[in-house]
Design an enzyme around this catalytic site. Structure first.
Site, PDB file in Angstrom:
ATOM      1  CD  GLU A 153      -9.854 -15.705 -11.958  1.00  0.00           C
ATOM      2  OE1 GLU A 153     -10.317 -15.896 -10.802  1.00  0.00           O
ATOM      3  OE2 GLU A 153      -8.956 -14.867 -12.196  1.00  0.00           O
TER       4      GLU A 153
ATOM      5  CD  GLU B 131      -5.082 -13.606 -11.583  1.00  0.00           C
ATOM      6  OE1 GLU B 131      -5.732 -13.161 -12.543  1.00  0.00           O
ATOM      7  OE2 GLU B 131      -4.641 -14.762 -11.550  1.00  0.00           O
TER       8      GLU B 131
HETATM    9  N1  CAA Z   1     -14.711  -8.792 -19.209  1.00  0.00           N
HETATM   10  C1  CAA Z   1     -15.438  -8.152 -20.148  1.00  0.00           C
HETATM   11  N2  CAA Z   1     -16.453  -7.312 -19.860  1.00  0.00           N
HETATM   12  C2  CAA Z   1     -16.751  -7.131 -18.560  1.00  0.00           C
HETATM   13  C3  CAA Z   1     -16.046  -7.780 -17.535  1.00  0.00           C
HETATM   14  C4  CAA Z   1     -14.969  -8.632 -17.892  1.00  0.00           C
HETATM   15  N3  CAA Z   1     -14.204  -9.254 -16.984  1.00  0.00           N
HETATM   16  N4  CAA Z   1     -16.577  -7.415 -16.334  1.00  0.00           N
HETATM   17  C5  CAA Z   1     -17.587  -6.553 -16.632  1.00  0.00           C
HETATM   18  N5  CAA Z   1     -17.687  -6.383 -17.955  1.00  0.00           N
HETATM   19  C6  CAA Z   1     -18.659  -5.548 -18.694  1.00  0.00           C
HETATM   20  C7  CAA Z   1     -20.033  -6.196 -18.723  1.00  0.00           C
HETATM   21  O1  CAA Z   1     -20.103  -7.167 -19.766  1.00  0.00           O
HETATM   22  C8  CAA Z   1     -20.901  -4.998 -18.972  1.00  0.00           C
HETATM   23  O2  CAA Z   1     -20.835  -4.638 -20.326  1.00  0.00           O
HETATM   24  P1  CAA Z   1     -22.187  -4.223 -21.130  1.00  0.00           P
HETATM   25  O3  CAA Z   1     -22.663  -2.976 -20.424  1.00  0.00           O
HETATM   26  O4  CAA Z   1     -21.709  -3.952 -22.513  1.00  0.00           O
HETATM   27  O5  CAA Z   1     -23.147  -5.362 -20.994  1.00  0.00           O
HETATM   28  C9  CAA Z   1     -20.203  -3.888 -18.196  1.00  0.00           C
HETATM   29  O6  CAA Z   1     -18.855  -4.338 -17.991  1.00  0.00           O
HETATM   30  C10 CAA Z   1     -20.824  -3.641 -16.819  1.00  0.00           C
HETATM   31  O7  CAA Z   1     -20.862  -4.886 -16.145  1.00  0.00           O
HETATM   32  P2  CAA Z   1     -22.199  -5.445 -15.432  1.00  0.00           P
HETATM   33  O8  CAA Z   1     -23.409  -4.953 -16.154  1.00  0.00           O
HETATM   34  O9  CAA Z   1     -22.038  -6.927 -15.284  1.00  0.00           O
HETATM   35  O10 CAA Z   1     -22.096  -4.703 -14.036  1.00  0.00           O
HETATM   36  P3  CAA Z   1     -22.658  -5.204 -12.629  1.00  0.00           P
HETATM   37  O11 CAA Z   1     -22.482  -4.051 -11.695  1.00  0.00           O
HETATM   38  O12 CAA Z   1     -24.022  -5.782 -12.776  1.00  0.00           O
HETATM   39  O13 CAA Z   1     -21.705  -6.404 -12.168  1.00  0.00           O
HETATM   40  C11 CAA Z   1     -19.549  -7.470 -11.831  1.00  0.00           C
HETATM   41  C12 CAA Z   1     -20.346  -6.143 -11.888  1.00  0.00           C
HETATM   42  C13 CAA Z   1     -20.008  -8.290 -10.624  1.00  0.00           C
HETATM   43  C14 CAA Z   1     -18.091  -7.080 -11.658  1.00  0.00           C
HETATM   44  C15 CAA Z   1     -19.782  -8.274 -13.126  1.00  0.00           C
HETATM   45  O14 CAA Z   1     -19.553  -7.418 -14.243  1.00  0.00           O
HETATM   46  C16 CAA Z   1     -18.870  -9.460 -13.281  1.00  0.00           C
HETATM   47  O15 CAA Z   1     -19.105 -10.483 -12.668  1.00  0.00           O
HETATM   48  N6  CAA Z   1     -17.812  -9.343 -14.127  1.00  0.00           N
HETATM   49  C17 CAA Z   1     -16.929 -10.442 -14.445  1.00  0.00           C
HETATM   50  C18 CAA Z   1     -15.965 -10.705 -13.295  1.00  0.00           C
HETATM   51  C19 CAA Z   1     -15.081 -11.903 -13.629  1.00  0.00           C
HETATM   52  O16 CAA Z   1     -15.546 -12.999 -13.833  1.00  0.00           O
HETATM   53  N7  CAA Z   1     -13.760 -11.664 -13.664  1.00  0.00           N
HETATM   54  C20 CAA Z   1     -12.784 -12.692 -13.973  1.00  0.00           C
HETATM   55  C21 CAA Z   1     -12.423 -12.687 -15.433  1.00  0.00           C
HETATM   56  S1  CAA Z   1     -11.390 -14.060 -15.896  1.00  0.00           S
HETATM   57  C22 CAA Z   1      -9.824 -13.592 -15.455  1.00  0.00           C
HETATM   58  O17 CAA Z   1      -9.590 -12.487 -14.975  1.00  0.00           O
HETATM   59  C23 CAA Z   1      -8.745 -14.600 -15.715  1.00  0.00           C
HETATM   60  C24 CAA Z   1      -7.410 -14.295 -15.152  1.00  0.00           C
HETATM   61  O18 CAA Z   1      -6.978 -14.910 -14.212  1.00  0.00           O
HETATM   62  C25 CAA Z   1      -6.552 -13.269 -15.745  1.00  0.00           C
END
Ligand code: CAA
Length: 258
Positions: free
Chosen positions: A132, A112
């Protein structure tokens, strides 16, 4: 500039550069980061020597979305009364163009944020998505609206309802991004484009951005009229005189911003 979650710097040729800088959290967008981003953008907007901004992240992530650990405990009355995420609009309120230079994940709020920018340039490693739905919510910072306008309803529905990611090639083909480059060329490409834009007449640049954006919200006839008025107004600028004189004299224009 003293920020903790971003790095902001002025680079040569009138390009302002903002790097999101929470690498351990894949640049998850928490309240503190978004406040700093809004402050940095406001500072560049107010700085006459800056003509265009570039927003980038790290090689692994532009931004992996809003910070889930910050959001997990929120309750409806609070998010509604405080209008949670409304502060993010600072980016779309910028009058100077902003270029998103995206490598790695641009998910949820990260996608976004990129779409609030005026141009998205992607590295081959870029991955876009609105996941999301997997968290029991929907996009809340424009994803359902801007993605549908950018790539059409069918593809946007596919992305938003399944939560799947789109790679850089698909994003280019769908029209979400305008260029795809090698990872190590990404920042140079974005800064080069920003310097090109910063070198043009300031009023013309602002008017071009305003006209395109206004048209997204208007019927065609109103958009065409709006464009014509801005086009006419540019004949009041020194840069119009300079740009056309330079063309006729076969020399490079020297835009003063007036
Ligand atoms: N919020 C908080 N922390 C996050 C994050 C997020 N959106 N995305 C990643 N992180 C953190 C993880 O918790 C992790 O922290 P720790 O090392 O302390 O455990 C660190 O970043 C590394 O992440 P991963 O270990 O998960 O890394 P990966 O390479 O295995 O996976 C990823 C990468 C696919 C991007 C995965 O991190 C993921 O799915 N992240 C969330 C993506 C998501 O759902 N985004 C939408 C959020 S809601 C939103 O944005 C609402 C809106 O409309 C504004």
């Amino acid at each position: 500039m003293g920020y903790e979650n971003i790095i902001a710097e002025t680079t040569e040729g009138g390009a302002g550069l903002i790097r999101l800088n929470r690498p351990k959290a894949l640049n998850a967008l928490n309240g503190a980061l978004m406040k700093e981003l809004a402050d940095a953008l406001r500072a560049f907007e107010a700085d006459d020597s800056t003509g265009c901004m570039v927003l980038t992240g790290s090689p692994k992530a532009f931004a992996a979305g809003a910070d889930i650990s910050e959001m997990a405990g929120l309750e409806y009355p609070g998010v509604y009364v405080d209008d949670f995420l409304s502060g993010w609009e600072a980016l779309s309120a910028c009058r100077k163009p902003v270029i998103a230079a995206v490598s790695g994940f641009a998910l949820g709020g990260g996608c976004e944020l990129a779409m609030m920018c005026d141009i998205i340039i992607a590295a081959r490693t870029a991955k876009f998505g609105q996941p999301e739905i997997r968290l029991g919510i929907i996009p809340g910072a424009g994803g359902t609206q801007r993605l549908a306008r950018a790539i059409g309803k069918a593809r946007a529905m596919d992305m938003i309802l399944t939560g799947r990611m789109m790679d850089a090639g698909e994003a280019l083909q769908a029209g979400l991004v305008s260029r795809v480059v090698e990872e190590d060329a990404l920042l140079d490409e974005a800064l080069k484009a920003a310097r090109t834009i910063a070198g043009f007449g300031r009023a013309a640049v602002l008017a071009a951005k305003e006209a395109v954006n206004a048209g997204m919200d208007m019927p065609l006839s109103a958009g065409l009229r709006f464009e014509r008025r801005l086009f006419h107004a540019l004949f009041a600028t020194r840069d119009q005189k300079e740009g056309m004189a330079a063309f006729l004299e076969k020399r490079k224009a020297d835009f003063s911003g007036g």
